[in-house]
Structures are given as structure tokens and as C-alpha cells.
Design a protein around this motif. Structure first.
Motif, PDB file in Angstrom:
ATOM      1  N   GLY A 146       0.782  -1.230   0.000  1.00 14.80           N
ATOM      2  CA  GLY A 146       0.000   0.000   0.000  1.00 14.80           C
ATOM      3  C   GLY A 146       0.809   1.273   0.000  1.00 14.80           C
ATOM      4  O   GLY A 146       0.259   2.364  -0.213  1.00 14.80           O
ATOM      5  N   GLN A 147       2.109   1.194   0.225  1.00 14.88           N
ATOM      6  CA  GLN A 147       2.925   2.400   0.209  1.00 14.88           C
ATOM      7  C   GLN A 147       3.152   2.890  -1.216  1.00 14.88           C
ATOM      8  O   GLN A 147       3.049   2.134  -2.172  1.00 14.88           O
ATOM      9  CB  GLN A 147       4.276   2.149   0.890  1.00 14.88           C
ATOM     10  N   ARG A 148       3.491   4.168  -1.311  1.00 15.40           N
ATOM     11  CA  ARG A 148       3.833   4.765  -2.600  1.00 15.40           C
ATOM     12  C   ARG A 148       5.355   4.865  -2.687  1.00 15.40           C
ATOM     13  O   ARG A 148       5.996   5.446  -1.810  1.00 15.40           O
ATOM     14  CB  ARG A 148       3.191   6.143  -2.757  1.00 15.40           C
ATOM     15  N   VAL A 149       5.912   4.289  -3.745  1.00 18.03           N
ATOM     16  CA  VAL A 149       7.367   4.228  -3.907  1.00 18.03           C
ATOM     17  C   VAL A 149       7.755   4.862  -5.236  1.00 18.03           C
ATOM     18  O   VAL A 149       7.152   4.575  -6.277  1.00 18.03           O
ATOM     19  CB  VAL A 149       7.875   2.769  -3.848  1.00 18.03           C
ATOM     20  N   LEU A 150       8.783   5.717  -5.203  1.00 18.06           N
ATOM     21  CA  LEU A 150       9.329   6.342  -6.398  1.00 18.06           C
ATOM     22  C   LEU A 150      10.723   5.777  -6.643  1.00 18.06           C
ATOM     23  O   LEU A 150      11.587   5.825  -5.758  1.00 18.06           O
ATOM     24  CB  LEU A 150       9.415   7.866  -6.220  1.00 18.06           C
ATOM     25  N   VAL A 151      10.943   5.225  -7.834  1.00 22.65           N
ATOM     26  CA  VAL A 151      12.262   4.701  -8.208  1.00 22.65           C
ATOM     27  C   VAL A 151      12.823   5.569  -9.314  1.00 22.65           C
ATOM     28  O   VAL A 151      12.261   5.631 -10.413  1.00 22.65           O
ATOM     29  CB  VAL A 151      12.178   3.233  -8.668  1.00 22.65           C
ATOM     30  N   ILE A 152      13.938   6.235  -9.037  1.00 28.73           N
ATOM     31  CA  ILE A 152      14.596   7.105 -10.013  1.00 28.73           C
ATOM     32  C   ILE A 152      15.719   6.314 -10.672  1.00 28.73           C
ATOM     33  O   ILE A 152      16.564   5.735 -10.001  1.00 28.73           O
ATOM     34  CB  ILE A 152      15.157   8.361  -9.327  1.00 28.73           C
ATOM     35  N   GLY A 153      15.723   6.294 -12.009  1.00 32.02           N
ATOM     36  CA  GLY A 153      16.652   5.435 -12.729  1.00 32.02           C
ATOM     37  C   GLY A 153      16.070   4.050 -12.900  1.00 32.02           C
ATOM     38  O   GLY A 153      16.769   3.041 -12.826  1.00 32.02           O
ATOM     39  N   ALA A 154      14.753   3.997 -13.164  1.00 34.04           N
ATOM     40  CA  ALA A 154      14.021   2.730 -13.161  1.00 34.04           C
ATOM     41  C   ALA A 154      14.397   1.804 -14.308  1.00 34.04           C
ATOM     42  O   ALA A 154      14.058   0.615 -14.275  1.00 34.04           O
ATOM     43  CB  ALA A 154      12.511   3.003 -13.199  1.00 34.04           C
ATOM     44  N   GLY A 155      15.089   2.302 -15.330  1.00 37.33           N
ATOM     45  CA  GLY A 155      15.448   1.459 -16.460  1.00 37.33           C
ATOM     46  C   GLY A 155      16.859   0.911 -16.396  1.00 37.33           C
ATOM     47  O   GLY A 155      17.282   0.203 -17.304  1.00 37.33           O
ATOM     48  N   GLY A 156      17.592   1.210 -15.325  1.00 40.78           N
ATOM     49  CA  GLY A 156      18.967   0.748 -15.197  1.00 40.78           C
ATOM     50  C   GLY A 156      19.075  -0.593 -14.504  1.00 40.78           C
ATOM     51  O   GLY A 156      18.067  -1.245 -14.202  1.00 40.78           O
ATOM     52  N   GLY A 157      20.316  -1.003 -14.230  1.00 40.83           N
ATOM     53  CA  GLY A 157      20.542  -2.306 -13.610  1.00 40.83           C
ATOM     54  C   GLY A 157      19.868  -2.438 -12.267  1.00 40.83           C
ATOM     55  O   GLY A 157      19.021  -3.317 -12.056  1.00 40.83           O
ATOM     56  N   VAL A 158      20.183  -1.552 -11.315  1.00 37.17           N
ATOM     57  CA  VAL A 158      19.572  -1.614  -9.985  1.00 37.17           C
ATOM     58  C   VAL A 158      18.115  -1.176 -10.040  1.00 37.17           C
ATOM     59  O   VAL A 158      17.237  -1.791  -9.420  1.00 37.17           O
ATOM     60  CB  VAL A 158      20.368  -0.743  -8.991  1.00 37.17           C
ATOM     61  N   GLY A 159      17.834  -0.110 -10.786  1.00 42.39           N
ATOM     62  CA  GLY A 159      16.476   0.427 -10.825  1.00 42.39           C
ATOM     63  C   GLY A 159      15.453  -0.553 -11.341  1.00 42.39           C
ATOM     64  O   GLY A 159      14.330  -0.627 -10.827  1.00 42.39           O
ATOM     65  N   SER A 160      15.805  -1.337 -12.369  1.00 43.25           N
ATOM     66  CA  SER A 160      14.846  -2.294 -12.927  1.00 43.25           C
ATOM     67  C   SER A 160      14.481  -3.373 -11.909  1.00 43.25           C
ATOM     68  O   SER A 160      13.344  -3.859 -11.888  1.00 43.25           O
ATOM     69  CB  SER A 160      15.403  -2.928 -14.199  1.00 43.25           C
ATOM     70  N   TYR A 161      15.433  -3.742 -11.059  1.00 39.52           N
ATOM     71  CA  TYR A 161      15.120  -4.704  -9.989  1.00 39.52           C
ATOM     72  C   TYR A 161      14.322  -4.033  -8.876  1.00 39.52           C
ATOM     73  O   TYR A 161      13.399  -4.636  -8.322  1.00 39.52           O
ATOM     74  CB  TYR A 161      16.405  -5.289  -9.408  1.00 39.52           C
ATOM     75  N   ALA A 162      14.677  -2.793  -8.529  1.00 41.83           N
ATOM     76  CA  ALA A 162      13.982  -2.101  -7.450  1.00 41.83           C
ATOM     77  C   ALA A 162      12.499  -1.939  -7.758  1.00 41.83           C
ATOM     78  O   ALA A 162      11.639  -2.113  -6.887  1.00 41.83           O
ATOM     79  CB  ALA A 162      14.629  -0.737  -7.194  1.00 41.83           C
ATOM     80  N   VAL A 163      12.188  -1.605  -9.019  1.00 36.26           N
ATOM     81  CA  VAL A 163      10.785  -1.484  -9.439  1.00 36.26           C
ATOM     82  C   VAL A 163      10.040  -2.795  -9.202  1.00 36.26           C
ATOM     83  O   VAL A 163       8.944  -2.823  -8.623  1.00 36.26           O
ATOM     84  CB  VAL A 163      10.716  -1.083 -10.923  1.00 36.26           C
TER      85      VAL A 163
END
Length: 321
Positions: A146-163
Motif C-alpha cells: 500500500g505504500q507509494r514508492v518512487l524509483v529514479i533510474g528505473a530502467g537501469g541495472g539496480v532500478g529495474s530490480y527495485a521497481v
């Protein structure tokens, strides 16, 4: 065996393909025949010896270890004394010192059975970036349903996993990326995607912000963070300089965090068999998919690093051995 070596710090031009001895597995170590190796920003730091504090741990004048590479996927060739749970012929993935080579040694505590659903190339794209993202989402941001999360750099190596990990945790996820990666990030299952060339950052506030890009000041990031939210800073790649290269932002976050209601967390990634097992579980459940941008042969390591440092990678660059 063939390996990519360097005898001095510098650009990718200092790397060369050479014949060196096959290493031996010591106590608690596993000798792995490497089938694929991922390329991550840490490789660039150790190659260049930048920022300068890196050299305190890896050699002041020249690198003590000549072979670069950390991510790996391959087959166990031999095990050292005291190693249980791994046998010759087992397919594994994880991190080791010097994976841009036909063989490398790794601590048994940083390896796990390779996910059966992944190729060696896909598996090699997971360990460093996947565990960094897992540490960011699960341990640092403590993302909950239910939380709102913002991932900056969502298309990179770490960002794609974080999303993907934030979605798996039940969060509402917004990804920020460049126009060339919008469709890719949408395909990762985000609820919203923002083209930073048009809108930099959204106007609303988030319970957690995971910044993998490193080029925005703390004041700007805090404005999109909820009053009791958590900001996770992953790396500092976007700024130049030989001493801190943007890591001053992490230091300032540490100093500021106790005095504000928001948690400002410089990330220290954790590498372990348990973390690899957690990622494998998500992979096998179809909730986590590694993104392989491009592949190169072992001799192409310098070009792969140039590609990564140029900001061109969508997901992970991988070396096939």
C-alpha cells in the motif's frame, strides 16, 4: 586460462586479454568455471581507482588484484576445505573477485544454486544489482503493501530490480527514466512512469524514494518525500571529481538525517547466499525478471564498460565466457 587483466589504474584502455594461472580454492571458497559475468558500476571504480578512497582498499599505486569483475554465473569446478552444499558440476551464481576470466574463486557464502529458469547470461545479471535493489527495497526503505514508492533510474541495472521488488512487496510504484526506456519500464509493471526530460520528478509525495541516478540534490529529493518517508541513495555515479564523485551526497545525508523527520539512508548493499535465495524465489515465481541489455565476449569487456559508463545500458550488460 584467459582473463581480462590490468596493471595500472585508468580508463578501459588499460584492460587487456591475457593468459594467467587458474586460481585455487582456499578454505571456505569455491572454484567456479565462469560461463557469464555481469558488468556493474563497481567494476569501473576498481578499474579507474576512483574516487581516490577506493585505492585505500585495493592498492594505492596499482590494483592489487589484476582481474576485474564481480557478478558471475557458472559451474563449480572444485571446492576448498570446509565447504558444504556445493559439489563439482553444480550450476551456481553469485559474486566473486575477478569474474572476467574463465575461472574465478568465490566465497561459498556469496554463492547460491543458479535458478533453473534462467540462462547463465540472465543469472549473471542478478547478483550485484539484484542484491543492491533487495537491500534498498526490503532493508533500507522497508517497503510495505500500500505504500507509494518512487524509483529514479528505473530502467537501469539496480532500478529495474527495485521497481519489480517494490511491486512484489505490494507497493504502488512510480518509475522515472529517459524517453528511450519508457516502454521497458512500463513492461516491468509500474503503476506510473515519468519521463524526466519532460517532468523531472512528480509533484506528489512518496513513502519511499529510491534514487539510483545520483544527479539530484538532497533538497529536491526531500520535496517529493513524505514527512516520515525514507530516501535511499544508491551510489553517486553522476558527478565528476577524483575524491568523492557524488558520494559527498551520502555523507551529507548521514549528517542531516538525525535532524529531520525523514530517514535519509546511504545504501550499503549486502551480498549473501540468503539474499540470492530470496531473489531466486521471486524469479521462480515469475515476479522478478532480469533484464539483459547486451552481451559481449570476454575480449569485449572494455567496450562493455564504455557502454555502461556512457549511460546506454538498459538493464545489465553481460560478458559471455
Amino acid at each position: 586460462m584467459k582473463a581480462i587483466v590490468q596493471d595500472r589504474y585508468g580508463s578501459a584502455d588499460v584492460l587487456r586479454l591475457a593468459d594467467i594461472d587458474v586460481p585455487s580454492a582456499g578454505a571456505g571458497q569455491v572454484l567456479v568455471q565462469v560461463r557469464a559475468a555481469g558488468v556493474d558500476p563497481g567494476v569501473w571504480h576498481l578499474m579507474t581507482g576512483l574516487p581516490y578512497p577506493v585505492r585505500l582498499g585495493y592498492g594505492l599505486r596499482r590494483p592489487r588484484s589484476r582481474v576485474r569483475g564481480m557478478d558471475l554465473a557458472g559451474v563449480v569446478a572444485a571446492v576448498g576445505p570446509g565447504v558444504a552444499g556445493f559439489n563439482p558440476g553444480d550450476e551456481v551464481f553469485g559474486t566473486g573477485a575477478g569474474s572476467f576470466a574463465e575461472y574465478t574463486v568465490a566465497s561459498a557464502g556469496r554463492l547460491a544454486p543458479k535458478p533453473a529458469t534462467l540462462s547463465f547470461a540472465q543469472a549473471a545479471a542478478v547478483p550485484v544489482s539484484g542484491q543492491t535493489a533487495l537491500t534498498a527495497v526490503r532493508d533500507a526503505a522497508r517497503v510495505r503493501p500500500g505504500q507509494r514508492v518512487l524509483v529514479i533510474g528505473a530502467g537501469g541495472g539496480v532500478g529495474s530490480y527495485a521497481v519489480q521488488l517494490a511491486k512484489a512487496a505490494g507497493a504502488h510504484v512510480t518509475g522515472v527514466c529517459g524517453p528511450a526506456k519508457l516502454d521497458l519500464v512500463r513492461g516491468l509493471g509500474v503503476d506510473e512512469v515519468v519521463d524526466y526530460t519532460r517532468a523531472d520528478l512528480p509533484g506528489r509525495r512518496y513513502d519511499a524514494v529510491i534514487d539510483t541516478a545520483g544527479n539530484r540534490p538532497l533538497s529536491r529529493l526531500r520535496r517529493v518525500l513524505a514527512p516520515k518517508g525514507t530516501l535511499v541513495l544508491v551510489g553517486g555515479e553522476a558527478r565528476a571529481g577524483k575524491w568523492l564523485q557524488g558520494f559527498d551526497r551520502q555523507l551529507r545525508a548521514l549528517a542531516l538525517s538525525p535532524w529531520v523527520g525523514q530517514r535519509l539512508v546511504p545504501l550499503v548493499a549486502k551480498e549473501s547466499s540468503d539474499n540470492l535465495a530470496a531473489l531466486t524465489e521471486l524469479v521462480d515465481a515469475g515476479r522478478l525478471t532480469p533484464l539483459v541489455d547486451r552481451t559481449w565476449p570476454l575480449s569485449g569487456v572494455p567496450d562493455a564498460i564504455r557502454h555502461l559508463k556512457g549511460g546506454h545500458a538498459t538493464g545489465k550488460a553481460v560478458i559471455i565466457i
